[in-house]
Design an enzyme around this catalytic site. Structure first.
Site, PDB file in Angstrom:
ATOM      1  N   GLU A 152       0.808  -1.208   0.000  1.00  0.00           N
ATOM      2  CA  GLU A 152       0.000   0.000   0.000  1.00  0.00           C
ATOM      3  C   GLU A 152       0.847   1.267   0.000  1.00  0.00           C
ATOM      4  O   GLU A 152       0.342   2.348  -0.317  1.00  0.00           O
ATOM      5  CB  GLU A 152      -0.946  -0.011   1.214  1.00  0.00           C
ATOM      6  CG  GLU A 152      -0.420   0.586   2.506  1.00  0.00           C
ATOM      7  CD  GLU A 152       0.785  -0.149   3.088  1.00  0.00           C
ATOM      8  OE1 GLU A 152       1.019  -1.307   2.727  1.00  0.00           O
ATOM      9  OE2 GLU A 152       1.504   0.451   3.898  1.00  0.00           O
ATOM     10  N   HIS A 209       5.935   1.141  11.877  1.00  0.00           N
ATOM     11  CA  HIS A 209       5.909  -0.081  11.060  1.00  0.00           C
ATOM     12  C   HIS A 209       7.260  -0.373  10.406  1.00  0.00           C
ATOM     13  O   HIS A 209       7.432  -1.450   9.832  1.00  0.00           O
ATOM     14  CB  HIS A 209       4.841   0.023   9.981  1.00  0.00           C
ATOM     15  CG  HIS A 209       3.434   0.032  10.502  1.00  0.00           C
ATOM     16  ND1 HIS A 209       2.940  -0.953  11.322  1.00  0.00           N
ATOM     17  CD2 HIS A 209       2.418   0.927  10.322  1.00  0.00           C
ATOM     18  CE1 HIS A 209       1.682  -0.688  11.619  1.00  0.00           C
ATOM     19  NE2 HIS A 209       1.343   0.460  11.040  1.00  0.00           N
TER      20      HIS A 209
END
Length: 341
Positions: free
Chosen positions: A117, A159
């Site tokens: 993404e 992340h």
């Protein structure tokens, strides 16, 4: 409370995100930082300064050198190979495939990422470095005796793993802040991640270290990104055994359930003996966030901050997620108000 903010976050302005099978405008966009900055200033936090520029020494203690080199050169390699769109990974080294970094940039994107993404764009690395500079400068501010500082990091970082990007994250800002506090003399540091999504990158970085305690409250990975890390049985390994604590929570979690997990995390951090705290602050736990499923309300974020203030620990707040609704600014300001007492 001093706020560290860099205009260079605007260099990260991707046009595309893969979501629901479509290329859509990214949820993580420059307006996020602008809304947050306006709200914290309105709340009285007017001491806003640009960060000092730091080298990559701190990041190199956390991320692999080849990964950081990849981030720095990926866009130029992508353009040199004639690609016209934004750099989006499309091929990944999955189960039973060889794990090696391809020379081809299309393959290298998949090797150094865990999700499709997040696109790399022309200004991505410069913006990521500026976000890192905010986190390190905030840690330096706290290390000299100040009780709290806010690093308005964009892009976010929790992340970003040892050698992987994804989830809008490239350099792990909170991990850099924790490492900086260690390097400035704090024997033990805790990272408390309250973003809706599990801080898989921070866990990866500190999983085998005994000097940094990592606790994360997040949507259960069986239902929520990043899906493949953040389960309750992940507790650290080697020297880090017992220094990771995950709280995967179900759909529809309300503040009462959420705060009980937070109180448990703070008790464990106290038992660990942390002398400083890094807060990975995501406000995507808010009830109207478009890509989350918790039910916290704006006033709940005041209570979050107040609980941190009561620990007596110096706090470095690093901005993570929170998307698409104007209340993200109010919710961040409420956390800072709570910390400031």
């Amino acid at each position: 409370m001093r706020v560290f903010y860099s205009e260079d976050h605007k260099l990260r302005d991707a046009r595309t995100e893969l979501h629901g099978g479509e290329l859509v405008p990214p949820f993580e966009a420059p307006f996020r930082a602008e809304w947050i900055l306006a709200a914290v200033r309105e709340a009285g936090f007017s001491d806003v300064v640009a960060p000092e520029q730091h080298g990559m020494e701190t990041a190199l203690k956390l991320h692999s050198a080849d990964y950081l080199e990849f981030l720095e050169t990926a866009w130029q390699r992508w353009v040199a190979d004639g690609y016209r769109g934004e750099a989006i990974p499309a091929c990944f080294p999955a189960r039973r495939m060889r794990q090696h970094p391809p020379k081809d940039i299309d393959g290298a994107l998949g090797y150094y990422s865990f999700a499709a993404e997040t696109a790399i764009t022309e200004g991505t690395f410069a913006a990521a470095r500026a976000a890192m500079d905010c986190a390190i400068s905030a840690a330096d501010h706290v290390a000299v005796g100040n009780t709290a500082a806010f690093a308005l990091c964009r892009p976010p970082g929790h992340h970003a793993a040892i050698d992987l990007f994804g989830g809008y994250s490239f350099i792990n800002n909170a991990a850099c802040a924790a490492q900086r506090l260690r390097d400035r003399g704090a024997p033990k540091v805790a990272v408390l991640d309250v973003d809706f999504h599990h801080g898989n990158g921070t866990q990866d970085i500190f999983y085998e270290r005994g000097d940094v305690f990592f606790a994360s409250l997040h949507g259960d990975p069986v239902d929520a990104f990043p899906h493949f890390l953040g389960f309750a049985d992940e507790e650290g390994a080697g020297a880090g055994l017992g220094t990771t604590k995950n709280y995967p929570l179900p759909r529809g979690t309300t503040f009462d359930t959420w705060v009980a997990a937070m109180d448990d995390a703070l008790a464990r951090i106290a038992g660990f003996g942390a002398e400083a705290l890094v807060l990975s602050l995501g406000v995507d736990t808010f009830e109207r966030d478009p890509i989350s499923f918790f039910k916290l309300k704006s006033e709940d974020f005041l209570s979050l901050g107040a609980r941190l203030q009561k620990t007596g620990l110096p706090v470095v707040v690093c901005m993570e997620g929170g998307y698409g609704v104007p209340e993200i600014g109010l919710n961040v300001a409420n956390v800072l108000k709570g910390i400031a007492g």
